[in-house]
Design a protein around this motif. Structure first.
Motif, PDB file in Angstrom:
ATOM      1  N   MET A 207       0.873  -1.097   0.088  1.00  0.00           N
ATOM      2  CA  MET A 207      -0.017   0.041  -0.036  1.00  0.00           C
ATOM      3  C   MET A 207       0.844   1.278   0.051  1.00  0.00           C
ATOM      4  N   SER A 208       1.757   1.286   0.782  1.00  0.00           N
ATOM      5  CA  SER A 208       2.795   2.406   0.931  1.00  0.00           C
ATOM      6  C   SER A 208       3.258   2.591  -0.279  1.00  0.00           C
ATOM      7  N   GLU A 209       3.884   1.520  -1.068  1.00  0.00           N
ATOM      8  CA  GLU A 209       4.750   1.896  -2.407  1.00  0.00           C
ATOM      9  C   GLU A 209       3.744   2.367  -3.436  1.00  0.00           C
ATOM     10  N   GLN A 210       2.434   2.090  -3.302  1.00  0.00           N
ATOM     11  CA  GLN A 210       1.390   2.739  -4.291  1.00  0.00           C
ATOM     12  C   GLN A 210       1.336   4.098  -4.045  1.00  0.00           C
ATOM     13  N   VAL A 211       1.078   4.377  -2.652  1.00  0.00           N
ATOM     14  CA  VAL A 211       1.175   5.878  -2.338  1.00  0.00           C
ATOM     15  C   VAL A 211       2.292   6.917  -2.830  1.00  0.00           C
ATOM     16  N   ALA A 212       3.451   6.252  -2.689  1.00  0.00           N
ATOM     17  CA  ALA A 212       4.740   6.738  -2.943  1.00  0.00           C
ATOM     18  C   ALA A 212       4.857   6.903  -4.521  1.00  0.00           C
ATOM     19  N   ALA A 213       4.383   5.886  -5.256  1.00  0.00           N
ATOM     20  CA  ALA A 213       4.199   6.106  -6.576  1.00  0.00           C
ATOM     21  C   ALA A 213       3.337   7.302  -7.047  1.00  0.00           C
ATOM     22  N   VAL A 214       2.218   7.225  -6.437  1.00  0.00           N
ATOM     23  CA  VAL A 214       1.156   8.262  -6.983  1.00  0.00           C
ATOM     24  C   VAL A 214       1.643   9.821  -6.376  1.00  0.00           C
ATOM     25  N   ALA A 215       2.386   9.898  -5.376  1.00  0.00           N
ATOM     26  CA  ALA A 215       2.954  11.101  -4.993  1.00  0.00           C
ATOM     27  C   ALA A 215       4.162  11.454  -5.958  1.00  0.00           C
ATOM     28  N   GLY A 216       4.948  10.623  -6.450  1.00  0.00           N
ATOM     29  CA  GLY A 216       6.237  10.920  -7.296  1.00  0.00           C
ATOM     30  C   GLY A 216       5.507  11.308  -8.639  1.00  0.00           C
ATOM     31  N   GLY A 217       4.535  10.541  -9.060  1.00  0.00           N
ATOM     32  CA  GLY A 217       3.955  11.054 -10.365  1.00  0.00           C
ATOM     33  C   GLY A 217       3.368  12.304 -10.241  1.00  0.00           C
ATOM     34  N   VAL A 218       2.669  12.612  -9.277  1.00  0.00           N
ATOM     35  CA  VAL A 218       2.026  14.012  -9.134  1.00  0.00           C
ATOM     36  C   VAL A 218       3.201  15.243  -9.180  1.00  0.00           C
ATOM     37  N   ILE A 219       4.198  14.951  -8.311  1.00  0.00           N
ATOM     38  CA  ILE A 219       5.367  15.822  -8.102  1.00  0.00           C
ATOM     39  C   ILE A 219       5.858  16.143  -9.585  1.00  0.00           C
ATOM     40  N   GLY A 220       6.255  14.836 -10.336  1.00  0.00           N
ATOM     41  CA  GLY A 220       6.708  15.146 -11.773  1.00  0.00           C
ATOM     42  C   GLY A 220       5.836  15.673 -12.642  1.00  0.00           C
ATOM     43  N   GLY A 221       4.497  15.569 -12.538  1.00  0.00           N
ATOM     44  CA  GLY A 221       3.590  16.096 -13.514  1.00  0.00           C
ATOM     45  C   GLY A 221       3.639  17.844 -13.296  1.00  0.00           C
ATOM     46  N   ILE A 222       3.755  18.156 -11.717  1.00  0.00           N
ATOM     47  CA  ILE A 222       3.779  19.407 -11.279  1.00  0.00           C
ATOM     48  C   ILE A 222       5.111  20.221 -12.084  1.00  0.00           C
ATOM     49  N   LEU A 223       6.196  19.364 -11.826  1.00  0.00           N
ATOM     50  CA  LEU A 223       7.625  20.123 -12.510  1.00  0.00           C
ATOM     51  C   LEU A 223       7.439  20.103 -13.739  1.00  0.00           C
ATOM     52  N   LEU A 224       6.836  18.990 -14.703  1.00  0.00           N
ATOM     53  CA  LEU A 224       6.725  19.149 -16.189  1.00  0.00           C
ATOM     54  C   LEU A 224       5.851  20.304 -16.452  1.00  0.00           C
ATOM     55  N   LEU A 225       4.806  20.521 -15.986  1.00  0.00           N
ATOM     56  CA  LEU A 225       3.929  21.703 -16.231  1.00  0.00           C
ATOM     57  C   LEU A 225       4.460  23.094 -16.057  1.00  0.00           C
ATOM     58  N   THR A 226       5.474  23.065 -14.715  1.00  0.00           N
ATOM     59  CA  THR A 226       6.274  24.311 -14.646  1.00  0.00           C
ATOM     60  C   THR A 226       7.006  24.654 -15.729  1.00  0.00           C
ATOM     61  N   LEU A 227       8.032  23.528 -16.116  1.00  0.00           N
ATOM     62  CA  LEU A 227       8.833  23.819 -17.267  1.00  0.00           C
ATOM     63  C   LEU A 227       8.609  24.280 -18.509  1.00  0.00           C
ATOM     64  N   ILE A 228       7.259  23.663 -18.827  1.00  0.00           N
ATOM     65  CA  ILE A 228       6.417  23.805 -19.900  1.00  0.00           C
ATOM     66  C   ILE A 228       6.029  25.215 -19.994  1.00  0.00           C
ATOM     67  N   GLY A 229       5.595  25.944 -18.635  1.00  0.00           N
ATOM     68  CA  GLY A 229       5.088  27.190 -18.602  1.00  0.00           C
ATOM     69  C   GLY A 229       6.286  28.341 -18.839  1.00  0.00           C
ATOM     70  N   ILE A 230       7.277  27.867 -18.221  1.00  0.00           N
ATOM     71  CA  ILE A 230       8.500  28.742 -18.183  1.00  0.00           C
ATOM     72  C   ILE A 230       8.895  29.018 -19.600  1.00  0.00           C
ATOM     73  N   ALA A 231       8.875  27.789 -20.445  1.00  0.00           N
ATOM     74  CA  ALA A 231       9.370  27.681 -21.739  1.00  0.00           C
ATOM     75  C   ALA A 231       8.437  28.584 -22.662  1.00  0.00           C
ATOM     76  N   VAL A 232       7.028  28.613 -22.354  1.00  0.00           N
ATOM     77  CA  VAL A 232       6.262  29.355 -23.177  1.00  0.00           C
ATOM     78  C   VAL A 232       6.334  30.673 -22.891  1.00  0.00           C
ATOM     79  N   TYR A 233       6.455  31.166 -21.628  1.00  0.00           N
ATOM     80  CA  TYR A 233       6.755  32.460 -21.295  1.00  0.00           C
ATOM     81  C   TYR A 233       7.971  33.175 -21.999  1.00  0.00           C
ATOM     82  N   LEU A 234       9.032  32.291 -21.797  1.00  0.00           N
ATOM     83  CA  LEU A 234      10.308  32.781 -22.424  1.00  0.00           C
ATOM     84  C   LEU A 234      10.169  33.063 -23.867  1.00  0.00           C
ATOM     85  N   LEU A 235       9.389  32.088 -24.572  1.00  0.00           N
ATOM     86  CA  LEU A 235       9.133  32.362 -26.052  1.00  0.00           C
ATOM     87  C   LEU A 235       8.332  33.542 -26.395  1.00  0.00           C
TER      88      LEU A 235
END
Length: 421
Positions: A1-29
């Motif tokens: 159970m703890s491993e599934q929670v950790a995987a979900v949390a990691g996926g959320v954090i990775g998605g947030i970072l990816l969206l942040t990088l995409i936003g910064i790139a769009v802003y600079l462009l």
């Protein structure tokens, strides 16, 4: 159970970072696109400030049958006002330029196109700069050579006060005049009054324009620095390994600013060394010039050689007194600085006297070489008088007449010293 929670949390954090990088790139462009558009707006908003630009406006009101000349403009750079000066008042001039008005400095400018916020923080374009007006003057030291020139030498001088070292850089020589077609030059550098020791450059083979780029060091005290003189003697080596003197440069250090971070770069024309043996009491070299428009007589005391000191127990201090006479009456006198301990002192000092052109037939110049003694006493080592036929003969009369015949031109000569004049 703890491993599934950790995987979900990691996926959320990775998605947030990816969206942040995409936003910064769009802003600079987006910023880059806006900046390019704003520079295009700035270029289009610049109006010509050339006086001939008014002709283009006149063509709008002229009949179509009349052809107006086109204004020719040089390439210009926009001139802008920084944002901190935006709250200033500007008034138009007749030639299209704008200047700041001192009164009411807090009024927003009404005239002048304004650029976007992204164009240099919203600066105002008020005119243009012509780059042709800011070009550095060309160095003509390697192209402008006077007639009868025997060569030119470039060098630099710097003094390190803490280490008490004089740094001399021998750079190059140009237009040397050897006795034969081929030339293999080298340079000997002396620090006068010491003529026994010298530093020597490398020999450059078969060239009239040698490039030396060599550095030399003289150890000299700061107390005696400005009493010393650099002497550069340029020689040519022939096929039999014999040395022929091509010319020399005499450079007194007393009139130069040598202490500093940057080196002092100098060029001088070579002079022919006077190889004649000194006369009984020594010789003196000086230049004369007369400006008939200003009524000014100029004397340049250059050097002396072969002086005979009367008291050699202590280091002799020698100076030269230049006196202007009229009808053998004293008018004015000036003195050079004293040079210590050399029978061949170098002065290179200039003096001017007021003398009307009508007085040249009765005026004369007396140059006396004096040695300082104990107290205020002095010993006369020699003297020479130059002037018209009333007072002089020989070389002294020739020097005076040549000065008059060549106004505003320095006439240089050697003269033998006497003690009975």
């Amino acid at each position: 159970m703890s491993e599934q929670v950790a995987a979900v949390a990691g996926g959320v954090i990775g998605g947030i970072l990816l969206l942040t990088l995409i936003g910064i790139a769009v802003y600079l462009l987006w910023k880059k696109i806006c900046l390019l558009l704003s520079y295009e707006e700035l270029t289009n908003s610049v109006t010509p400030t050339h006086p001939d630009a008014s002709l283009e406006d006149q063509t709008l009101t002229q009949p179509s049958s009349v052809i107006q000349p086109k204004s020719i403009r040089t390439r210009s750079v926009p001139f802008i006002i920084p944002p901190k000066f935006h709250g200033r008042d500007w008034i138009n001039l007749t030639n299209g330029e704008q200047v700041q008005e001192d009164s009411d400095p807090y009024v927003t400018p009404e005239s002048g196109p304004r650029c976007s916020f992204h164009s240099l923080a919203g600066a105002y374009v008020i005119g243009s700069i012509n780059p042709e007006l800011y070009k550095f003057p060309e160095d003509k030291s390697e192209t402008d050579f006077p007639e009868c020139n025997i060569g030119r030498l470039w060098f630099s001088v710097q003094y390190e006060q803490e280490a008490e070292r004089l740094l001399v850089s021998l750079i190059k020589a140009r237009k040397l005049q050897p006795p034969t077609d081929s030339c293999s030059p080298f340079v000997k550098i002396y620090l006068l009054p010491d003529e026994r020791r010298y530093l020597q450059s490398k020999t450059k083979r078969k060239t009239l324009n040698p490039q030396f780029d060599e550095n030399f060091i003289f150890q000299v005290s700061s107390k005696t620095l400005y009493q010393r003189t650099l002497k550069f003697s340029v020689y040519h080596v022939d096929k039999q390994k014999k040395h022929h003197l091509l010319g020399q440069v005499i450079f007194p250090l007393k009139n130069e600013t040598l202490i500093g971070e940057s080196k002092l770069v100098i060029w001088r024309d070579l002079e022919v060394e006077n190889l004649e043996p000194p006369s009984e009491y020594g010789d003196i070299q000086f230049s004369l010039s007369y400006n008939d428009y200003l009524g000014r007589l100029t004397v340049v005391v250059l050097r002396a050689k072969g002086l005979k000191f009367q008291d050699e127990r202590d280091a002799a201090s020698v100076y030269i007194k230049v006196s202007l006479m009229n009808h053998n009456k004293f008018i004015k006198c000036k003195k050079t600085t004293a040079v210590l301990g050399s029978p061949n002192p170098v002065y290179n000092e200039t003096f001017s006297f007021k003398a009307d052109q009508t007085e040249l037939d009765t005026a004369s110049l007396s140059l006396s070489v004096l040695q300082s003694a104990e107290g205020d006493k002095t010993h006369l080592l020699g003297r020479v008088v130059v002037g018209p036929f009333m007072y002089t003969r020989g070389k002294e009369l020739e020097h005076w007449n040549e000065m008059i015949s060549k106004p505003k031109e320095l006439v240089k000569r050697w003269h033998a010293l006497c003690r009975n004049t």
